[in-house]
Design a protein around this motif. Structure first.
Motif, PDB file in Angstrom:
ATOM      1  N   ALA A  15       0.840  -1.191   0.055  1.00 52.65           N
ATOM      2  CA  ALA A  15       0.027  -0.068  -0.104  1.00 52.65           C
ATOM      3  C   ALA A  15       0.822   1.190  -0.028  1.00 52.65           C
ATOM      4  O   ALA A  15       0.574   2.124  -0.817  1.00 52.65           O
ATOM      5  CB  ALA A  15      -0.859   0.027   0.870  1.00 52.65           C
ATOM      6  N   ILE A  16       1.781   1.372   1.069  1.00 46.29           N
ATOM      7  CA  ILE A  16       2.525   2.546   0.919  1.00 46.29           C
ATOM      8  C   ILE A  16       3.653   2.608  -0.379  1.00 46.29           C
ATOM      9  O   ILE A  16       3.851   3.516  -0.774  1.00 46.29           O
ATOM     10  CB  ILE A  16       3.430   2.377   2.125  1.00 46.29           C
ATOM     11  CG1 ILE A  16       2.372   2.708   3.568  1.00 46.29           C
ATOM     12  CG2 ILE A  16       4.235   3.836   2.282  1.00 46.29           C
ATOM     13  CD1 ILE A  16       1.457   3.643   3.642  1.00 46.29           C
ATOM     14  N   SER A  17       4.114   1.410  -0.677  1.00 45.47           N
ATOM     15  CA  SER A  17       4.940   1.274  -2.008  1.00 45.47           C
ATOM     16  C   SER A  17       4.156   2.237  -2.936  1.00 45.47           C
ATOM     17  O   SER A  17       4.708   2.858  -3.946  1.00 45.47           O
ATOM     18  CB  SER A  17       5.287   0.299  -2.424  1.00 45.47           C
ATOM     19  OG  SER A  17       6.391  -0.462  -1.061  1.00 45.47           O
ATOM     20  N   CYS A  18       2.763   1.779  -3.175  1.00 46.96           N
ATOM     21  CA  CYS A  18       2.031   2.025  -4.394  1.00 46.96           C
ATOM     22  C   CYS A  18       1.759   3.660  -4.142  1.00 46.96           C
ATOM     23  O   CYS A  18       2.129   4.436  -5.228  1.00 46.96           O
ATOM     24  CB  CYS A  18       0.681   1.373  -4.344  1.00 46.96           C
ATOM     25  SG  CYS A  18       0.742  -0.114  -5.053  1.00 46.96           S
ATOM     26  N   LEU A  19       1.553   4.058  -3.005  1.00 51.29           N
ATOM     27  CA  LEU A  19       1.257   5.612  -2.509  1.00 51.29           C
ATOM     28  C   LEU A  19       2.388   6.377  -2.874  1.00 51.29           C
ATOM     29  O   LEU A  19       2.241   7.403  -3.675  1.00 51.29           O
ATOM     30  CB  LEU A  19       0.508   5.643  -1.229  1.00 51.29           C
ATOM     31  CG  LEU A  19      -0.620   5.432  -0.807  1.00 51.29           C
ATOM     32  CD1 LEU A  19      -1.054   5.730   0.497  1.00 51.29           C
ATOM     33  CD2 LEU A  19      -1.701   6.284  -1.801  1.00 51.29           C
ATOM     34  N   ILE A  20       3.666   6.127  -2.609  1.00 46.78           N
ATOM     35  CA  ILE A  20       4.908   6.950  -2.664  1.00 46.78           C
ATOM     36  C   ILE A  20       5.461   6.738  -4.149  1.00 46.78           C
ATOM     37  O   ILE A  20       5.695   7.843  -4.567  1.00 46.78           O
ATOM     38  CB  ILE A  20       5.807   6.220  -1.652  1.00 46.78           C
ATOM     39  CG1 ILE A  20       7.012   7.462  -1.482  1.00 46.78           C
ATOM     40  CG2 ILE A  20       6.724   5.095  -2.313  1.00 46.78           C
ATOM     41  CD1 ILE A  20       8.007   7.137  -0.303  1.00 46.78           C
ATOM     42  N   THR A  21       5.129   5.799  -4.740  1.00 48.71           N
ATOM     43  CA  THR A  21       5.682   5.632  -6.265  1.00 48.71           C
ATOM     44  C   THR A  21       4.546   6.600  -7.021  1.00 48.71           C
ATOM     45  O   THR A  21       5.097   7.398  -8.076  1.00 48.71           O
ATOM     46  CB  THR A  21       5.550   4.159  -6.748  1.00 48.71           C
ATOM     47  OG1 THR A  21       6.621   3.620  -5.917  1.00 48.71           O
ATOM     48  CG2 THR A  21       5.853   4.313  -8.235  1.00 48.71           C
ATOM     49  N   SER A  22       3.133   6.277  -6.703  1.00 47.62           N
ATOM     50  CA  SER A  22       2.421   7.151  -7.625  1.00 47.62           C
ATOM     51  C   SER A  22       2.695   8.674  -7.470  1.00 47.62           C
ATOM     52  O   SER A  22       2.400   9.485  -8.466  1.00 47.62           O
ATOM     53  CB  SER A  22       0.682   6.776  -7.312  1.00 47.62           C
ATOM     54  OG  SER A  22       0.518   7.169  -6.034  1.00 47.62           O
ATOM     55  N   GLY A  23       2.827   8.921  -6.129  1.00 45.09           N
ATOM     56  CA  GLY A  23       2.885  10.384  -5.886  1.00 45.09           C
ATOM     57  C   GLY A  23       4.276  10.961  -6.612  1.00 45.09           C
ATOM     58  O   GLY A  23       4.061  12.137  -6.997  1.00 45.09           O
ATOM     59  N   MET A  24       5.166  10.348  -6.697  1.00 45.58           N
ATOM     60  CA  MET A  24       6.251  10.870  -7.252  1.00 45.58           C
ATOM     61  C   MET A  24       6.088  10.997  -8.857  1.00 45.58           C
ATOM     62  O   MET A  24       6.505  11.860  -9.610  1.00 45.58           O
ATOM     63  CB  MET A  24       7.583   9.933  -7.184  1.00 45.58           C
ATOM     64  CG  MET A  24       9.096  10.556  -7.787  1.00 45.58           C
ATOM     65  SD  MET A  24       9.448  12.175  -7.290  1.00 45.58           S
ATOM     66  CE  MET A  24       9.813  11.921  -5.378  1.00 45.58           C
ATOM     67  N   LEU A  25       5.258   9.970  -9.426  1.00 42.95           N
ATOM     68  CA  LEU A  25       5.043  10.193 -10.744  1.00 42.95           C
ATOM     69  C   LEU A  25       4.067  11.337 -10.991  1.00 42.95           C
ATOM     70  O   LEU A  25       4.148  12.088 -12.423  1.00 42.95           O
ATOM     71  CB  LEU A  25       4.380   8.882 -11.158  1.00 42.95           C
ATOM     72  CG  LEU A  25       5.178   7.514 -11.526  1.00 42.95           C
ATOM     73  CD1 LEU A  25       4.222   6.401 -11.755  1.00 42.95           C
ATOM     74  CD2 LEU A  25       6.115   7.825 -12.519  1.00 42.95           C
ATOM     75  N   PHE A  26       3.094  11.585 -10.421  1.00 44.62           N
ATOM     76  CA  PHE A  26       2.165  12.873 -10.494  1.00 44.62           C
ATOM     77  C   PHE A  26       3.172  14.019 -10.372  1.00 44.62           C
ATOM     78  O   PHE A  26       2.857  14.926 -11.299  1.00 44.62           O
ATOM     79  CB  PHE A  26       1.299  12.888  -9.154  1.00 44.62           C
ATOM     80  CG  PHE A  26       0.104  11.976  -9.542  1.00 44.62           C
ATOM     81  CD1 PHE A  26      -0.454  11.880 -10.673  1.00 44.62           C
ATOM     82  CD2 PHE A  26      -0.268  11.093  -8.371  1.00 44.62           C
ATOM     83  CE1 PHE A  26      -1.781  10.951 -10.695  1.00 44.62           C
ATOM     84  CE2 PHE A  26      -1.505  10.324  -8.554  1.00 44.62           C
ATOM     85  CZ  PHE A  26      -2.132  10.397  -9.887  1.00 44.62           C
ATOM     86  N   TYR A  27       4.059  14.257  -9.313  1.00 41.11           N
ATOM     87  CA  TYR A  27       5.098  15.348  -9.277  1.00 41.11           C
ATOM     88  C   TYR A  27       5.988  15.469 -10.518  1.00 41.11           C
ATOM     89  O   TYR A  27       5.993  16.589 -11.128  1.00 41.11           O
ATOM     90  CB  TYR A  27       5.867  15.171  -8.091  1.00 41.11           C
ATOM     91  CG  TYR A  27       6.909  16.214  -8.028  1.00 41.11           C
ATOM     92  CD1 TYR A  27       6.600  17.627  -7.869  1.00 41.11           C
ATOM     93  CD2 TYR A  27       8.404  15.985  -8.229  1.00 41.11           C
ATOM     94  CE1 TYR A  27       7.564  18.575  -7.621  1.00 41.11           C
ATOM     95  CE2 TYR A  27       9.147  16.884  -8.133  1.00 41.11           C
ATOM     96  CZ  TYR A  27       8.814  18.392  -7.864  1.00 41.11           C
ATOM     97  OH  TYR A  27       9.584  19.390  -7.896  1.00 41.11           O
ATOM     98  N   THR A  28       6.283  14.118 -11.105  1.00 37.13           N
ATOM     99  CA  THR A  28       7.294  14.441 -12.345  1.00 37.13           C
ATOM    100  C   THR A  28       6.408  14.836 -13.485  1.00 37.13           C
ATOM    101  O   THR A  28       6.861  15.744 -14.297  1.00 37.13           O
ATOM    102  CB  THR A  28       7.654  13.034 -12.550  1.00 37.13           C
ATOM    103  OG1 THR A  28       8.406  12.476 -11.503  1.00 37.13           O
ATOM    104  CG2 THR A  28       8.826  12.801 -13.818  1.00 37.13           C
TER     105      THR A  28
END
Length: 543
Positions: A145-158
């Motif tokens: 769960a946290i792995s998905c959240l932190i990865t998706s957040g960085m993709l949104f920011y990029t």
């Protein structure tokens, strides 16, 4: 209406405003881990790793769960195993995000913004739903769960970082503001913590966050391009959905591809990298020697290869700069709850107070981001020195930002190393300020020093290689627990000394810019000398 003639400025404004809201509310929520850990501990996640004793005599060892009745004689002591497991969740998540950044960066460069954002939306929805259905008996769901959240957040920011290309004179400022919003989004978990203390289940809060995926889908199709936002921005550039219901790529962006003939969708930016100083593949970026004279109109402009960018000194020292500071920040976030428990003698009231203070400080990250952008854009609008390129001026301006970021990180870990609990308020401030400078400066430097067509790959490769450094968190956490008995003072002192390596990067950039300026002056003097010689010869011939 959007997409109709004069609606370009309105669309740009809506894009940058909605991007700010997306970064502020969703992109970096996983970095509010300390607030979520407080909730999860209270609900009994990983509580099976605590040693349970009866009638303990040392009050500093006592940690009671909210579900216990005052009449219960059973209390919990020595929850270091539980603390380590929570630290492990964030460490695995941060490593996964960094390790996957290079393939995800390739995805962004090759397939464009839409494909990347749709993947990010799927990961975000998966992460929030996994937490929604989790329970103390299924604590292991926190890892994916946290792995998905932190990865998706960085993709949104990029994908949002390229929005700065729409505003040439404020490009770095937009990127830095987004970085500050990214940091401030960690306060979302603080809001969830407050709601939890008011009786609202945190599972319900995460269900609401999951429903918010609709916002990401809307921005992807209506307010973001299918491919990329080029820099410099060409005339009449448009994107999104037009008035007729079709995407502007059918008109505005299609023109880019038609003129290029055989261009790939992911290489649109390359056509707009009019960086004459980036042309020699075997040199570091922004070498003045590459612009010995004006390029011929009929000669296609060469863009530095990806391999040459990776092998340059700029990329090497930038990688060290990012990897060291990112390791320091991720280790701090992973261990902040055990640190507060240790310094507060396990007084849960104090721990909650400092956890809230940390989350409130993270909320102020949105105020810190613009400072870095203003520093990097401070030369915009001023005349360039004779012979100086726009890219060289941007690079020269970035050296101060890089230096200040390194200085902040050094001061941050000096405070972390202190055993004084009240000093941690300053630690929180420096952590948030430094984090905003790191992410904004990292993205802005890559857009300045390297061709835009390699941005996704270089950004991804930087964080993927940083993930190798993040692997050290596992033995470091084990060292703190087993050999240092929970006191990380020696580790913190070592990391404080390690941050001194980050000063090499701004020094290298500064010396490089001075070298370019010296070469430019020498070239100008040579041209004046040659011009004087020609005049003298003409006079002699005339005699």
């Amino acid at each position: 209406m959007l997409g109709c003639g004069g609606g370009a400025k309105l669309r740009h404004s809506l894009t940058v405003a909605s991007g700010f809201i997306e970064n502020l509310c969703f992109s970096g929520i996983a970095y509010g881990w300390a607030s979520l850990v407080f909730i999860l501990k209270n609900d009994g996640y990983f509580s099976d790793l605590c040693d349970i004793t009866a009638n303990a005599s040392d009050p500093s060892d006592i940690i009671t769960l909210s579900g216990e009745r005052p009449s219960d004689n059973i209390i919990q002591s020595d929850c270091s195993g539980q603390d380590e497991q929570f630290s492990l969740v964030f460490t695995v998540a941060s490593f996964s995000m960094n390790f996957l950044r290079f393939p995800l960066g390739f995805l962004f460069d090759r397939f464009g913004t839409m494909a990347t954002r749709l993947l990010a939306t799927c990961l975000y929805t998966t992460g929030t739903l996994l937490i929604t259905v989790s329970s103390p008996e299924q604590s292991a769901l926190l890892f994916p769960a946290i792995s998905c959240l932190i990865t998706s957040g960085m993709l949104f920011y990029t994908t949002n970082a390229q929005v700065g290309n729409l505003f040439d004179s404020h490009r770095s400022t937009v990127i830095s503001v987004y970085a500050g919003a990214f940091d401030s989004s960690a306060a979302v978990f603080l809001i969830i913590k407050f709601l939890y203390e008011k009786g609202v289940s945190f599972h319900s809060s995460f269900l609401v966050l999951s429903v918010c995926s609709v916002i990401h889908v809307f921005r992807t199709f209506f307010l973001m391009p299918k491919t990329h936002i080029p820099y410099p921005l060409p005339d009449r550039y448009a994107y999104g959905v037009s008035c007729g219901g079709r995407r502007w790529e059918k008109g505005g962006e299609r023109g880019e591809k038609d003129r290029g003939g055989a261009e790939r969708k992911g290489d649109v930016n390359a056509r707009y990298q009019n960086n004459a100083v980036l042309q020699k593949a075997d040199r570091a970026p922004l070498q003045l020697q590459d612009k010995a004279g004006p390029s011929r109109p009929d000669q296609p402009e060469r863009v530095t290869s990806f391999r040459s960018c990776v092998l340059s000194w700029f990329f090497l020292w930038h990688l060290v700069w990012v990897a060291v500071m990112q390791f320091c920040h991720f280790l701090f976030i992973a261990t902040v709850n055990p640190m507060l428990n240790r310094l507060a003698n396990r007084d849960q009231t104090l721990v909650s107070q400092y956890t809230n203070a940390f989350a409130f400080t993270q909320l102020c990250g949105v105020l810190c981001g613009p400072w870095n952008g203003l520093i990097m854009d401070r030369h915009k609008g001023k005349p360039l020195a004779p012979g100086e390129t726009k890219q060289e001026a941007d690079l020269r301006s970035s050296s101060l930002s890089l230096f200040l970021t390194s200085l902040q990180c050094l001061l941050f870990y000096v405070c972390v190393s202190s055993p004084l609990l009240p000093l941690q308020y300053l630690t929180f401030i420096l952590q948030v300020l430094n984090s905003a400078f790191i992410y904004g400066g990292h993205q802005a430097f890559l857009t300045i020093a390297f061709p835009g067509c390699h941005f996704g790959k270089l950004s991804g490769l930087t964080t993927s290689l940083s993930a190798v450094v993040l692997l050290l968190q596992f033995p470091v956490l084990h060292l703190i627990r087993e050999l240092l008995h929970g006191d990380p003072i020696y580790v913190n002192v070592g990391l404080t000394l390690l941050t001194l390596l980050t000063f090499i990067h701004p020094l290298h950039v500064h010396l490089h810019c001075r070298s370019l300026a010296s070469q430019r002056r020498a070239r100008t003097e040579q041209e004046v000398t040659n011009s004087g010689s020609e005049v003298t010869c003409n006079r002699l011939v005339g005699m």
